[in-house]
Scaffold this motif. Structure first.
Motif, PDB file in Angstrom:
ATOM      1  N   ARG A 345       0.844  -1.206   0.000  1.00  0.00           N
ATOM      2  CA  ARG A 345       0.000   0.000   0.000  1.00  0.00           C
ATOM      3  C   ARG A 345       0.883   1.262   0.000  1.00  0.00           C
ATOM      4  N   ALA A 346       1.971   1.212   0.760  1.00  0.00           N
ATOM      5  CA  ALA A 346       2.878   2.366   0.788  1.00  0.00           C
ATOM      6  C   ALA A 346       3.480   2.581  -0.606  1.00  0.00           C
ATOM      7  N   LYS A 347       3.800   1.474  -1.273  1.00  0.00           N
ATOM      8  CA  LYS A 347       4.419   1.580  -2.604  1.00  0.00           C
ATOM      9  C   LYS A 347       3.423   2.121  -3.633  1.00  0.00           C
ATOM     10  N   LEU A 348       2.153   1.712  -3.510  1.00  0.00           N
ATOM     11  CA  LEU A 348       1.096   2.200  -4.416  1.00  0.00           C
ATOM     12  C   LEU A 348       1.062   3.729  -4.372  1.00  0.00           C
ATOM     13  N   THR A 349       1.100   4.284  -3.161  1.00  0.00           N
ATOM     14  CA  THR A 349       1.039   5.739  -2.995  1.00  0.00           C
ATOM     15  C   THR A 349       2.334   6.381  -3.476  1.00  0.00           C
ATOM     16  N   ARG A 350       3.466   5.784  -3.048  1.00  0.00           N
ATOM     17  CA  ARG A 350       4.763   6.382  -3.385  1.00  0.00           C
ATOM     18  C   ARG A 350       4.980   6.452  -4.882  1.00  0.00           C
ATOM     19  N   LYS A 351       4.556   5.377  -5.572  1.00  0.00           N
ATOM     20  CA  LYS A 351       4.813   5.339  -7.019  1.00  0.00           C
ATOM     21  C   LYS A 351       3.719   6.068  -7.812  1.00  0.00           C
ATOM     22  N   GLY A 352       2.593   6.361  -7.185  1.00  0.00           N
ATOM     23  CA  GLY A 352       1.517   7.095  -7.872  1.00  0.00           C
ATOM     24  C   GLY A 352       0.857   6.301  -8.985  1.00  0.00           C
ATOM     25  N   ASP A 354      -1.999   3.529 -10.681  1.00  0.00           N
ATOM     26  CA  ASP A 354      -3.439   3.288 -10.522  1.00  0.00           C
ATOM     27  C   ASP A 354      -3.694   1.961  -9.822  1.00  0.00           C
ATOM     28  N   THR A 379      -5.684  -1.167  -5.371  1.00  0.00           N
ATOM     29  CA  THR A 379      -5.983   0.125  -5.974  1.00  0.00           C
ATOM     30  C   THR A 379      -6.185   1.065  -4.789  1.00  0.00           C
ATOM     31  N   VAL A 380      -6.412   2.333  -5.060  1.00  0.00           N
ATOM     32  CA  VAL A 380      -6.584   3.269  -3.947  1.00  0.00           C
ATOM     33  C   VAL A 380      -7.744   2.801  -3.062  1.00  0.00           C
TER      34      VAL A 380
END
Ligand code: CTP
Length: 415
Positions: A345-352, A354, A379-380
């Protein structure tokens, strides 16, 4: 394959009938909507109520009873036709020697056998019976007939049997049955859906190699199979596919434009160059985070301890996210060995991105360098479990989600 695809589970009268309950639950976990049909002898082992309670659908137990009308049709007398035409697959678990014989010979004397004759959906049977019955030439001949007609047989395992004997005939593991269903349907759907027509997919795959000297490199265990499966399934679903591939031992997927690269820098250049054409990007490559600062021009000689100085490589995924058109969908991959969901989840946000496909690579049967895979799709808003399956099945599930997310993204970009 759409989520919540209707499938029909036929339960027949064997001691393993109770295991059908678990299979139904696993099918639900895998995103299917199972409906249950029971034969008269199955009812000697289990109550229909068990299945109706977990599926939220009435269970069909007879060709003639009023129950038959409850699965959405109007006339109970022809309900087997309605059920046969609206289901995506017929799965028989457990399949007794008797039902295999009836299917093989076209005997239609109850709902399940009649439905079998009336359906064009794929049929999957998971046999379970006493070892002598399993080995009997009559059973084996019936299986051969069914196989020849395209029925998928989920082979039973060996082990302790209810009859007190040990041997073949034990119902396959629930997860193997569900995996067979998903696989059969993925194959079926890739021939029938064209939902990626008009899309251009840019896919990265394989493991990059950073040279140390002319013969050695820093690499990783990625086989490239996941990225190739994405490319292949996307092509089968009508997309134009550009595959930027680090070295693998895989053949080029048919109909796909293959751009071979070796290092991170080569992958970065190729991916950024072709990005303007892409409506979806799937970054399945295992990219080296470091490269050797000074690559030796000569082969290094063994000469006591040696220290290599490494420097970070470019983060291709971040550059892609920054440079994409607003409507271009980006899916990243992450291989984790600990705190998997939190790190993901941290990587999803960090990498921006979808969506992020999260693999647990701490095990040995799935993930890197394996035929099968399992993980999560983040996903978000959602955390979707991707149950263990072949990489082709997993690729289809990722593409299913990408199709949904892509329409949201292009609407947002337009408004
Ligand atoms: N990736 C990339 N360029 C890099 C490293 C990774 O484009 N130099 C991409 C991979 O293709 C993958 C995603 O980023 O889609 C995540 O890769 P991963 O190695 O899990 O993440 P890292 O960014 O390397 O994060 P960390 O090593 O800190 O876990």
């Amino acid at each position: 394959m759409a989520e919540h695809t209707k499938v029909t589970v036929g339960v027949t009268g064997g001691v393993a009938a109770y295991k059908a309950v678990e299979v139904v639950r696993h099918l639900q976990d895998a995103g299917f909507d199972p409906h249950v049909v029971m034969t008269a002898s199955a009812e000697k082992f289990l109550q229909p109520l068990t299945f109706s309670a977990i599926t939220n659908h009435k269970v069909i137990t007879s060709l003639w009873s009023e129950d038959a009308g409850a699965m959405g049709g109007e006339l109970s007398g022809i309900e087997h036709i309605n059920e046969a035409q609206t289901t995506a697959a017929l799965i028989v678990v457990p399949a007794t020697a008797n039902i295999l014989a009836k299917f093989a010979h076209g005997i239609a004397d109850d709902f399940l056998t009649t439905m079998y004759l009336a359906t064009t959906a794929p049929v999957i049977v998971a046999p379970a019976m006493n070892v002598a019955m399993w080995q009997h030439p009559a059973t084996q001949a019936n299986l051969a007939t069914l196989r020849e007609r395209g029925v998928t047989i989920v082979e039973p395992g060996s082990g302790y049997l209810a009859c007190g004997m040990t041997g073949g005939g034990r119902l396959a593991e629930e997860s193997a049955i569900v995996a067979a269903v998903a696989e059969v349907l993925a194959k079926h759907s890739s021939h029938t859906t064209n939902d990626l027509a008009g899309e251009t997919l840019l896919v990265t795959a394989g493991g990059t190699r950073e040279p140390i000297d002319p013969v050695r490199f820093i690499g990783n265990r990625s086989s490239g199979r996941m990225g190739y499966a994405i490319a292949q399934q996307a092509r089968a679903r009508g997309a134009r596919v550009i595959l930027v591939s680090a070295p693998t031992s895989l053949p080029a997927p048919e109909g796909v434009e293959l751009l071979p690269v070796t290092t991170v820098e080569e992958m970065r250049e190729a991916a950024l160059k072709r990005l303007p054409e892409a409506s979806m990007v799937v970054m399945a490559a295992a990219v080296s985070d470091y490269r050797v600062s000074e690559v030796s021009q000569q082969k290094l000689k063994r000469n006591g301890p040696r220290t290599l100085t490494l420097e970070p490589t470019a983060d291709i995924l971040r550059e892609i996210v920054a440079a994409r058109k607003p409507e271009t969908l980006v899916v990243g991959f992450a291989a984790e060995t600990e705190n998997i969901l939190d790190n993901g989840r941290a990587k999803l946000t960090r990498k921006g991105v979808d969506a992020l496909v999260l693999n647990d690579v701490s095990g040995t049967t799935t993930g890197f360098d394996s035929e099968r895979n399992a993980g999560w799709l983040l996903t978000v808003e959602e955390t979707i479990e991707l149950p263990e399956s072949t990489k082709a099945v997993m690729a289809d599930r990722i593409l299913d989600k990408a199709v949904t997310l892509r329409s949201t993204r292009s609407h947002a970009a337009q408004s």
